[in-house]
Design a protein around this motif. Structure first.
Motif, PDB file in Angstrom:
ATOM      1  N   ASN A  94      29.216 -10.091  -9.643  1.00 48.93           N
ATOM      2  CA  ASN A  94      28.582 -10.169 -11.003  1.00 48.93           C
ATOM      3  C   ASN A  94      27.151  -9.663 -11.305  1.00 48.93           C
ATOM      4  O   ASN A  94      26.449 -10.344 -12.097  1.00 48.93           O
ATOM      5  N   ASN A  95      26.682  -8.696 -10.589  1.00 50.91           N
ATOM      6  CA  ASN A  95      25.383  -8.504 -10.644  1.00 50.91           C
ATOM      7  C   ASN A  95      25.088  -7.752 -12.106  1.00 50.91           C
ATOM      8  O   ASN A  95      23.796  -7.700 -12.394  1.00 50.91           O
ATOM      9  N   ALA A  96      26.038  -7.353 -13.002  1.00 51.46           N
ATOM     10  CA  ALA A  96      25.904  -7.326 -14.164  1.00 51.46           C
ATOM     11  C   ALA A  96      25.001  -8.122 -15.118  1.00 51.46           C
ATOM     12  O   ALA A  96      24.247  -7.899 -15.890  1.00 51.46           O
ATOM     13  N   GLU A  97      25.608  -9.236 -14.874  1.00 53.77           N
ATOM     14  CA  GLU A  97      24.908 -10.615 -15.391  1.00 53.77           C
ATOM     15  C   GLU A  97      23.498 -10.661 -14.982  1.00 53.77           C
ATOM     16  O   GLU A  97      22.799 -11.002 -15.928  1.00 53.77           O
ATOM     17  N   PHE A  98      23.308 -10.561 -13.812  1.00 51.97           N
ATOM     18  CA  PHE A  98      21.859 -10.555 -13.314  1.00 51.97           C
ATOM     19  C   PHE A  98      21.101  -9.458 -14.093  1.00 51.97           C
ATOM     20  O   PHE A  98      19.747  -9.722 -14.445  1.00 51.97           O
ATOM     21  N   THR A  99      21.487  -8.313 -14.192  1.00 58.27           N
ATOM     22  CA  THR A  99      20.575  -7.286 -14.516  1.00 58.27           C
ATOM     23  C   THR A  99      20.417  -7.488 -16.031  1.00 58.27           C
ATOM     24  O   THR A  99      19.251  -7.002 -16.487  1.00 58.27           O
ATOM     25  N   LYS A 100      21.531  -7.931 -16.923  1.00 55.74           N
ATOM     26  CA  LYS A 100      21.341  -8.209 -18.289  1.00 55.74           C
ATOM     27  C   LYS A 100      20.219  -8.928 -18.378  1.00 55.74           C
ATOM     28  O   LYS A 100      19.297  -8.948 -19.384  1.00 55.74           O
ATOM     29  N   GLY A 101      20.139 -10.066 -17.782  1.00 49.86           N
ATOM     30  CA  GLY A 101      19.408 -11.234 -18.036  1.00 49.86           C
ATOM     31  C   GLY A 101      18.021 -10.884 -17.586  1.00 49.86           C
ATOM     32  O   GLY A 101      16.902 -11.175 -18.458  1.00 49.86           O
ATOM     33  N   VAL A 102      17.696 -10.170 -16.648  1.00 53.48           N
ATOM     34  CA  VAL A 102      16.362  -9.447 -16.183  1.00 53.48           C
ATOM     35  C   VAL A 102      15.859  -8.528 -17.217  1.00 53.48           C
ATOM     36  O   VAL A 102      14.687  -8.706 -17.875  1.00 53.48           O
ATOM     37  N   ARG A 103      16.461  -7.745 -17.832  1.00 53.89           N
ATOM     38  CA  ARG A 103      16.095  -6.789 -18.862  1.00 53.89           C
ATOM     39  C   ARG A 103      15.823  -7.620 -20.162  1.00 53.89           C
ATOM     40  O   ARG A 103      14.666  -7.150 -20.689  1.00 53.89           O
ATOM     41  N   GLU A 104      16.523  -8.319 -20.414  1.00 50.42           N
ATOM     42  CA  GLU A 104      16.212  -9.150 -21.691  1.00 50.42           C
ATOM     43  C   GLU A 104      14.723  -9.774 -21.628  1.00 50.42           C
ATOM     44  O   GLU A 104      14.169 -10.097 -22.595  1.00 50.42           O
ATOM     45  N   ILE A 105      14.457 -10.612 -20.338  1.00 46.23           N
ATOM     46  CA  ILE A 105      13.547 -11.198 -20.115  1.00 46.23           C
ATOM     47  C   ILE A 105      12.140 -10.225 -19.934  1.00 46.23           C
ATOM     48  O   ILE A 105      10.871 -10.647 -20.530  1.00 46.23           O
ATOM     49  N   LEU A 106      12.147  -9.328 -18.951  1.00 45.57           N
ATOM     50  CA  LEU A 106      11.070  -8.817 -18.733  1.00 45.57           C
ATOM     51  C   LEU A 106      10.856  -7.086 -19.363  1.00 45.57           C
ATOM     52  O   LEU A 106       9.869  -6.794 -19.330  1.00 45.57           O
ATOM     53  N   GLY A 107      11.934  -6.939 -20.084  1.00 45.74           N
ATOM     54  CA  GLY A 107      11.958  -5.547 -20.672  1.00 45.74           C
ATOM     55  C   GLY A 107      11.856  -4.188 -19.812  1.00 45.74           C
ATOM     56  O   GLY A 107      11.777  -3.178 -20.165  1.00 45.74           O
ATOM     57  N   VAL A 108      12.324  -4.566 -18.470  1.00 48.01           N
ATOM     58  CA  VAL A 108      12.373  -3.473 -17.471  1.00 48.01           C
ATOM     59  C   VAL A 108      13.881  -3.629 -16.699  1.00 48.01           C
ATOM     60  O   VAL A 108      14.457  -4.775 -16.558  1.00 48.01           O
ATOM     61  N   GLU A 109      14.338  -2.450 -16.272  1.00 45.33           N
ATOM     62  CA  GLU A 109      15.641  -2.531 -15.810  1.00 45.33           C
ATOM     63  C   GLU A 109      15.606  -2.796 -14.305  1.00 45.33           C
ATOM     64  O   GLU A 109      14.693  -2.273 -13.365  1.00 45.33           O
ATOM     65  N   PRO A 110      15.987  -4.082 -13.807  1.00 46.22           N
ATOM     66  CA  PRO A 110      16.028  -4.201 -12.347  1.00 46.22           C
ATOM     67  C   PRO A 110      16.883  -3.231 -11.615  1.00 46.22           C
ATOM     68  O   PRO A 110      17.892  -2.845 -11.851  1.00 46.22           O
ATOM     69  N   GLU A 111      15.989  -2.711 -10.477  1.00 50.31           N
ATOM     70  CA  GLU A 111      16.727  -1.669  -9.485  1.00 50.31           C
ATOM     71  C   GLU A 111      17.479  -2.538  -8.303  1.00 50.31           C
ATOM     72  O   GLU A 111      16.587  -2.915  -7.659  1.00 50.31           O
ATOM     73  N   VAL A 112      18.630  -2.301  -8.227  1.00 47.02           N
ATOM     74  CA  VAL A 112      19.304  -2.854  -7.045  1.00 47.02           C
ATOM     75  C   VAL A 112      19.115  -1.803  -5.999  1.00 47.02           C
ATOM     76  O   VAL A 112      19.901  -0.816  -6.000  1.00 47.02           O
ATOM     77  N   VAL A 113      18.171  -1.670  -5.207  1.00 47.44           N
ATOM     78  CA  VAL A 113      17.736  -0.481  -4.180  1.00 47.44           C
ATOM     79  C   VAL A 113      18.930  -0.677  -2.941  1.00 47.44           C
ATOM     80  O   VAL A 113      19.450  -1.891  -2.715  1.00 47.44           O
ATOM     81  N   SER A 114      18.990   0.604  -2.339  1.00 46.80           N
ATOM     82  CA  SER A 114      19.709   0.487  -1.197  1.00 46.80           C
ATOM     83  C   SER A 114      19.081  -0.130  -0.107  1.00 46.80           C
ATOM     84  O   SER A 114      17.844  -0.262  -0.190  1.00 46.80           O
ATOM     85  N   GLY A 115      19.846  -0.414   1.012  1.00 45.62           N
ATOM     86  CA  GLY A 115      18.831  -0.983   2.169  1.00 45.62           C
ATOM     87  C   GLY A 115      17.985   0.169   2.724  1.00 45.62           C
ATOM     88  O   GLY A 115      16.936  -0.294   3.307  1.00 45.62           O
ATOM     89  N   ASP A 116      18.281   1.345   2.611  1.00 50.50           N
ATOM     90  CA  ASP A 116      17.438   2.415   3.166  1.00 50.50           C
ATOM     91  C   ASP A 116      16.241   2.500   2.353  1.00 50.50           C
ATOM     92  O   ASP A 116      14.969   2.546   2.944  1.00 50.50           O
ATOM     93  N   GLU A 117      16.433   2.448   1.039  1.00 46.12           N
ATOM     94  CA  GLU A 117      15.018   2.508   0.310  1.00 46.12           C
ATOM     95  C   GLU A 117      14.044   1.225   0.338  1.00 46.12           C
ATOM     96  O   GLU A 117      13.044   1.223   0.269  1.00 46.12           O
ATOM     97  N   GLU A 118      15.091  -0.002   0.500  1.00 45.71           N
ATOM     98  CA  GLU A 118      14.232  -1.281   0.686  1.00 45.71           C
ATOM     99  C   GLU A 118      13.461  -0.990   2.049  1.00 45.71           C
ATOM    100  O   GLU A 118      12.332  -1.505   2.303  1.00 45.71           O
ATOM    101  N   ALA A 119      14.069  -0.387   3.093  1.00 47.58           N
ATOM    102  CA  ALA A 119      13.331  -0.142   4.242  1.00 47.58           C
ATOM    103  C   ALA A 119      12.092   0.757   4.155  1.00 47.58           C
ATOM    104  O   ALA A 119      11.069   0.293   4.687  1.00 47.58           O
ATOM    105  N   GLN A 120      12.157   1.867   3.421  1.00 50.42           N
ATOM    106  CA  GLN A 120      11.089   2.617   3.129  1.00 50.42           C
ATOM    107  C   GLN A 120       9.886   1.973   2.242  1.00 50.42           C
ATOM    108  O   GLN A 120       8.746   2.115   2.809  1.00 50.42           O
TER     109      GLN A 120
END
Length: 313
Positions: A94-120
C-alpha cells in the motif's frame, strides 16, 4: 558561487530525518541550518504483513507536517526539496497511500529509490569530506538501517554496491520479538540470517578489499557513543571516531544481554532504539567480522547528506 539552500528528507524503516543546509558545490562545503530526526517506525510489521500499518502512516504524516513547517521557515521551495523513501515503503503493498499523504503535506513527490541508488546516496554523503584525510581509500561504506543494509565499495567513484534485507527492525521483529533478552538460540538464528545476507552482498561487493570500513546510521552512531562512554549524545565526538573490533564486540554482548530497562537507562540511547539496538549491534559486529576489519570509522554524514548534494547538483 553562492551557496544553494536545500531541504533533504530521508524516510527509512525506523526514522524520518530532515536536513536543511547551504551547500557550495565548488568547494564541497555543507553548512547545516537544521538537522533533526523523529522515530516513526514506518516499517512496523511490514516484514510480516507486507503493508504499512495505519498507525505507522499517521506517525510519519505527523512528522511530515512538522518538517513542512520547518522547511517553510527556512524559505526552501519544492524545487529544492527532495524526499527519499527507502526499505519499508519499497516493500509495502500500500505504498500508494504513503505517497499520496506525503505529496499532500509537503508538496513534493516521495521517491521510493532502489537499493542501488540508496547505496550511491549513502556513499556520497559519507565520503565527500574524506578525500585528503587520514582515512584511506578505497572505502567500504555500509548504511545499517531498520529494514535493509547497503554496502558500497569505492574511492572517487562507486565500484560496486548491493542492498540486502537485514536491519535492526526487521531482525528484531523476526527473531527477538518474543524475548526481552534474546536466548542463545534466537541470537544464533539472527546470525544465520545476517550471514546469508552477507553472502548475497559479497556476490556483488568485495567485502574484504577496502582500506577503510565506514559505518553509517543510528545503530552505528549509538554503538559508538556507548563505546566512547559518552554521558550525552555528542555528534562532534562521534563523527569520524574510530572503534576497534573488540569495542564493538563488547558493546554488542552488553546490549544483547541487557533488559529493556537496562538499555533504556544508557544515557545516549534514543527511546526509539531501545528495542532494536541489540539486533542492530549484532549486524554491525557480523559485518566487521566478515570483512576482517579491525577498526571502523563512524560517520554522522550519510544518505541524508547525499540527498542534499543530489539537489545541489
Amino acid at each position: 558561487m553562492t551557496a544553494t539552500r536545500v531541504a533533504a528528507i530521508d524516510c527509512g524503516t525506523n526514522s524520518i530525518r530532515l536536513l536543511i543546509a547551504d551547500l557550495d558545490p565548488e568547494t564541497g562545503e555543507i553548512v547545516d541550518l537544521d538537522r533533526r530526526m523523529l522515530i516513526v517506525r514506518l516499517g512496523q510489521g511490514v516484514d510480516r504483513t507486507g503493508r504499512l500499518a495505519p498507525e505507522a502512516l499517521e506517525r510519519t504524516f505527523a512528522a511530515c507536517r512538522e518538517y513542512a513547517a520547518v522547511i517553510a521557515e527556512h524559505g526552501v521551495g519544492p524545487e529544492r526539496t527532495r524526499f527519499v523513501a527507502t526499505s519499508a515503503s519499497r516493500d509495502a503493498e500500500n505504498n500508494a497511500e504513503f505517497t499520496k499523504g506525503v505529496r499532500e503535506i509537503l508538496g513534493v513527490e516521495p521517491e521510493v529509490v532502489s537499493g542501488d541508488e540508496e547505496a550511491q546516496l549513502s556513499f556520497t554523503g559519507a565520503t565527500k569530506e574524506l578525500t585528503g584525510t587520514s582515512v584511506a581509500a578505497p572505502y567500504l561504506v555500509f548504511d545499517l538501517g531498520g529494514g535493509s543494509t547497503e554496502f558500497v565499495l569505492g574511492g572517487q567513484t562507486v565500484h560496486a554496491a548491493r542492498s540486502v534485507d537485514i536491519g535492526c527492525v526487521r531482525l528484531t521483529e523476526r527473531h527477538f520479538a518474543d524475548s526481552e533478552v534474546p536466548t542463545p538460540g534466537q541470537v544464533a538464528a539472527a546470525r544465520a540470517d545476517i550471514e546469508t545476507a552477507l553472502d548475497l552482498a559479497a556476490e556483488a561487493v568485495p567485502l574484504t578489499e577496502a582500506a577503510s570500513l565506514v559505518g553509517l546510521a543510528g545503530t552505528v552512531t549509538t554503538v559508538a557513543a556507548i563505546a566512547l562512554r559518552l554521558t550525552a549524545y555528542d555528534s562532534a565526538a562521534i563523527h569520524h571516531s574510530r572503534l576497534s573490533l573488540a569495542q564493538v564486540r563488547e558493546v554488542t554482548e552488553r546490549l544483547l544481554g541487557a533488559t529493556h530497562a537496562e538499555r533504556a537507562a544508557i544515557p545516549v540511547m534514543h527511546p526509539g532504539r531501545v528495542d532494536v539496538i541489540g539486533a542492530g549491534a549484532l549486524v554491525l559486529l557480523s559485518i566487521m567480522e566478515r570483512t576482517g576489519a579491525q577498526e571502523l570509522v563512524v560517520s554522522e554524514h550519510d544518505i541524508l547528506d547525499g540527498i542534499a548534494w543530489s539537489i545541489a547538483g
